[in-house]
Design a protein around this motif. Sequence first.
Motif, PDB file in Angstrom:
ATOM      1  N   TYR A 298       0.981  -1.246   0.077  1.00 29.72           N
ATOM      2  CA  TYR A 298       0.060   0.110  -0.028  1.00 29.72           C
ATOM      3  C   TYR A 298       1.026   1.107   0.086  1.00 29.72           C
ATOM      4  O   TYR A 298       1.961   1.247   0.946  1.00 29.72           O
ATOM      5  CB  TYR A 298      -0.901  -0.031   1.181  1.00 29.72           C
ATOM      6  N   LEU A 299       0.587   2.225  -0.581  1.00 32.72           N
ATOM      7  CA  LEU A 299       1.383   3.338  -0.975  1.00 32.72           C
ATOM      8  C   LEU A 299       0.403   4.434  -0.136  1.00 32.72           C
ATOM      9  O   LEU A 299      -0.869   4.879  -0.536  1.00 32.72           O
ATOM     10  CB  LEU A 299       1.423   3.962  -2.393  1.00 32.72           C
ATOM     11  N   VAL A 300       0.953   5.415   0.600  1.00 35.46           N
ATOM     12  CA  VAL A 300       0.314   6.372   1.113  1.00 35.46           C
ATOM     13  C   VAL A 300       1.135   7.734   0.773  1.00 35.46           C
ATOM     14  O   VAL A 300       2.230   7.920   0.888  1.00 35.46           O
ATOM     15  CB  VAL A 300       0.430   6.409   2.853  1.00 35.46           C
ATOM     16  N   VAL A 301       0.578   8.672  -0.078  1.00 36.97           N
ATOM     17  CA  VAL A 301       1.171   9.813  -0.562  1.00 36.97           C
ATOM     18  C   VAL A 301       1.061  10.950   0.287  1.00 36.97           C
ATOM     19  O   VAL A 301       0.142  11.294   0.851  1.00 36.97           O
ATOM     20  CB  VAL A 301       0.432  10.312  -1.920  1.00 36.97           C
ATOM     21  N   THR A 302       2.278  11.502   0.787  1.00 38.92           N
ATOM     22  CA  THR A 302       2.376  12.673   1.786  1.00 38.92           C
ATOM     23  C   THR A 302       2.744  13.881   1.296  1.00 38.92           C
ATOM     24  O   THR A 302       3.012  14.141  -0.007  1.00 38.92           O
ATOM     25  CB  THR A 302       3.368  12.217   2.899  1.00 38.92           C
ATOM     26  N   ALA A 303       2.577  15.023   1.870  1.00 36.69           N
ATOM     27  CA  ALA A 303       2.672  16.329   1.424  1.00 36.69           C
ATOM     28  C   ALA A 303       4.196  16.530   0.782  1.00 36.69           C
ATOM     29  O   ALA A 303       4.986  15.743   1.155  1.00 36.69           O
ATOM     30  CB  ALA A 303       2.512  17.399   2.514  1.00 36.69           C
ATOM     31  N   ALA A 304       4.373  17.499  -0.078  1.00 32.90           N
ATOM     32  CA  ALA A 304       5.795  17.786  -0.732  1.00 32.90           C
ATOM     33  C   ALA A 304       6.651  17.806   0.493  1.00 32.90           C
ATOM     34  O   ALA A 304       6.366  18.538   1.350  1.00 32.90           O
ATOM     35  CB  ALA A 304       5.785  18.858  -1.762  1.00 32.90           C
ATOM     36  N   GLU A 305       7.942  17.149   0.289  1.00 34.85           N
ATOM     37  CA  GLU A 305       8.909  17.176   1.113  1.00 34.85           C
ATOM     38  C   GLU A 305       9.879  18.282   0.647  1.00 34.85           C
ATOM     39  O   GLU A 305      10.298  18.538  -0.453  1.00 34.85           O
ATOM     40  CB  GLU A 305       9.717  15.842   1.090  1.00 34.85           C
ATOM     41  N   LYS A 306      10.607  18.931   1.730  1.00 36.52           N
ATOM     42  CA  LYS A 306      11.793  19.823   1.364  1.00 36.52           C
ATOM     43  C   LYS A 306      12.827  19.097   0.890  1.00 36.52           C
ATOM     44  O   LYS A 306      12.956  17.818   1.008  1.00 36.52           O
ATOM     45  CB  LYS A 306      11.923  20.636   2.674  1.00 36.52           C
ATOM     46  N   PRO A 307      13.590  19.862  -0.196  1.00 37.51           N
ATOM     47  CA  PRO A 307      14.803  19.352  -0.748  1.00 37.51           C
ATOM     48  C   PRO A 307      15.736  18.524   0.124  1.00 37.51           C
ATOM     49  O   PRO A 307      16.086  17.685  -0.235  1.00 37.51           O
ATOM     50  CB  PRO A 307      15.348  20.160  -1.580  1.00 37.51           C
ATOM     51  N   ALA A 308      16.158  19.189   1.202  1.00 36.72           N
ATOM     52  CA  ALA A 308      16.970  18.678   2.354  1.00 36.72           C
ATOM     53  C   ALA A 308      16.198  17.968   3.778  1.00 36.72           C
ATOM     54  O   ALA A 308      15.691  18.438   4.415  1.00 36.72           O
ATOM     55  CB  ALA A 308      17.766  19.712   2.685  1.00 36.72           C
ATOM     56  N   PRO A 309      16.174  16.449   3.484  1.00 33.52           N
ATOM     57  CA  PRO A 309      15.683  15.957   4.689  1.00 33.52           C
ATOM     58  C   PRO A 309      16.428  16.528   5.804  1.00 33.52           C
ATOM     59  O   PRO A 309      17.679  16.597   5.973  1.00 33.52           O
ATOM     60  CB  PRO A 309      15.962  14.576   4.533  1.00 33.52           C
ATOM     61  N   GLY A 310      15.886  16.424   7.121  1.00 28.41           N
ATOM     62  CA  GLY A 310      16.402  17.109   7.999  1.00 28.41           C
ATOM     63  C   GLY A 310      16.210  18.446   8.200  1.00 28.41           C
ATOM     64  O   GLY A 310      17.404  19.516   8.245  1.00 28.41           O
ATOM     65  N   HIS A 311      14.690  19.103   8.150  1.00 28.36           N
ATOM     66  CA  HIS A 311      14.498  20.478   7.957  1.00 28.36           C
ATOM     67  C   HIS A 311      14.942  20.963   9.335  1.00 28.36           C
ATOM     68  O   HIS A 311      15.297  20.532  10.465  1.00 28.36           O
ATOM     69  CB  HIS A 311      12.968  20.526   7.604  1.00 28.36           C
ATOM     70  N   GLY A 312      14.460  22.379   9.428  1.00 25.14           N
ATOM     71  CA  GLY A 312      14.843  23.340  10.828  1.00 25.14           C
ATOM     72  C   GLY A 312      16.147  23.283  10.769  1.00 25.14           C
ATOM     73  O   GLY A 312      16.944  23.461   9.719  1.00 25.14           O
ATOM     74  N   LYS A 313      16.767  23.033  11.897  1.00 25.44           N
ATOM     75  CA  LYS A 313      18.121  23.125  12.206  1.00 25.44           C
ATOM     76  C   LYS A 313      18.942  21.592  12.430  1.00 25.44           C
ATOM     77  O   LYS A 313      19.956  21.496  13.028  1.00 25.44           O
ATOM     78  CB  LYS A 313      18.603  23.806  13.433  1.00 25.44           C
ATOM     79  N   ARG A 314      18.288  20.686  11.552  1.00 27.06           N
ATOM     80  CA  ARG A 314      18.868  19.289  11.760  1.00 27.06           C
ATOM     81  C   ARG A 314      19.914  19.281  10.768  1.00 27.06           C
ATOM     82  O   ARG A 314      19.741  19.762   9.568  1.00 27.06           O
ATOM     83  CB  ARG A 314      17.676  18.265  11.620  1.00 27.06           C
ATOM     84  N   LEU A 315      20.916  18.710  11.125  1.00 29.33           N
ATOM     85  CA  LEU A 315      22.173  18.470  10.507  1.00 29.33           C
ATOM     86  C   LEU A 315      21.898  17.306   9.267  1.00 29.33           C
ATOM     87  O   LEU A 315      22.482  17.540   8.288  1.00 29.33           O
ATOM     88  CB  LEU A 315      23.319  18.035  11.289  1.00 29.33           C
ATOM     89  N   GLY A 316      21.391  16.237   9.967  1.00 28.75           N
ATOM     90  CA  GLY A 316      21.291  15.215   9.049  1.00 28.75           C
ATOM     91  C   GLY A 316      22.348  13.970   8.907  1.00 28.75           C
ATOM     92  O   GLY A 316      22.652  13.513   7.939  1.00 28.75           O
TER      93      GLY A 316
END
Length: 394
Positions: A298-316
């Motif tokens: 099953y596929l659940v489609v979510t809202a558009a993701e920002k280009p860089a995972p780890g938004h806010g001040k996350r380093l990743g």
Amino acid sequence: MSKYQRLKGRSFLAWVVLAALYGCAALERPESAVSDRVFPRVLQAGDVLDLHTGTKLSFEELIRALETVRIVYVGEVHAREADHEVQQRIVEGLWKAGKRIGIGVEMLPRTVQAPLDLWVRGTVDEAEFLEAVGWERHWGFPFEAYRPVFVFAREKNIPMRALNAPPAVARKVAHHGLEALAEEERRQIARHFFMDDAAHRAYIQEEFKAHVPGGIKDFETFYQAQLVWDETMAESLAVWLVQEPLDQVVVLAGKAHVNQRFGIPERVRRRLEHRYAVVVPAAVNEAPEQVTAEVGDYLVVTAAEKPAPGHGKRLGVLLDKNPEGRGLRVRQVVPGSRAEKAGFLAGDLIVAADGDPVSDVSDLHRRFQSPQDAVVFTVDREGRVMEIRVDFGR
């Protein structure tokens, strides 16, 4: 007889039952898992799709479909909030449907099951729980992303099971191989390893090509380390299904462990025949229409993701404490993250941030709470010290 003796007896019985079932489960993948049909479709955030028929479902219809299987796997990108929201909705939906559910988590090694049980029973507060399970040491991603599911389990008295292997054991295998483990270390991971899945081996081979060695001996030890994760989680699940009278279990784990089914799902089924389903959350801007039944059910489609995972001040990055006491070791760099764009590599040792020594993840958290838009990290890369600047203002 103490409660620990009773638990030990139950565990032994579970092992006996599993041993009897080991040769009985079919080793081929379920017929539904090998469909390669691609359905023409235009998808938007909020859509749910049956990947075998191409039929769009409501979320309520998805829950009713998931009620028919014993294990529901919901994959995640660890730093992606939308994936955690899908996991939470499925847990809550199955509980509201009246199912006796349990929640299995990749985030914790099975050596910390006792404090996890205390959390569910409500006898420790959040700070005590996080300290007791070593959340920062064992996982590193912020607990905030996982809190809603953990709190829901606590409020509704839903059993939770720590599934994973201790990170230190997996690292030792990556560096030296399974044969290097001491007897006590070997007891902390799965008893049996299935190494004959060609598709899984090929998948891990591609991961290895993109991986910085960081002391890893060779591909075989790297592959063994990946199996330490998958086989230990699979074994933990199989034992739990024998031990507990649950209708079903929802498993929260990284997509690499559940998508394509050759990670945890089929390794559980080798141990104990049952029906399962894989739910794949995918952002609307990441070509979800290309997700097929080879990947999940099953596929659940979510809202558009920002280009860089780890938004806010996350380093990743995924970090481990340095056993020698100095700095934090980069275990993994999130693809597309700020860390990757800045040049961090797996194996790097972060020793300072803006000149201040770093010895714990909390040191970085405090640094990110300050208003500056950029941080200069001092990094030791196999004896060569360098500075890496990361811009958090973009």
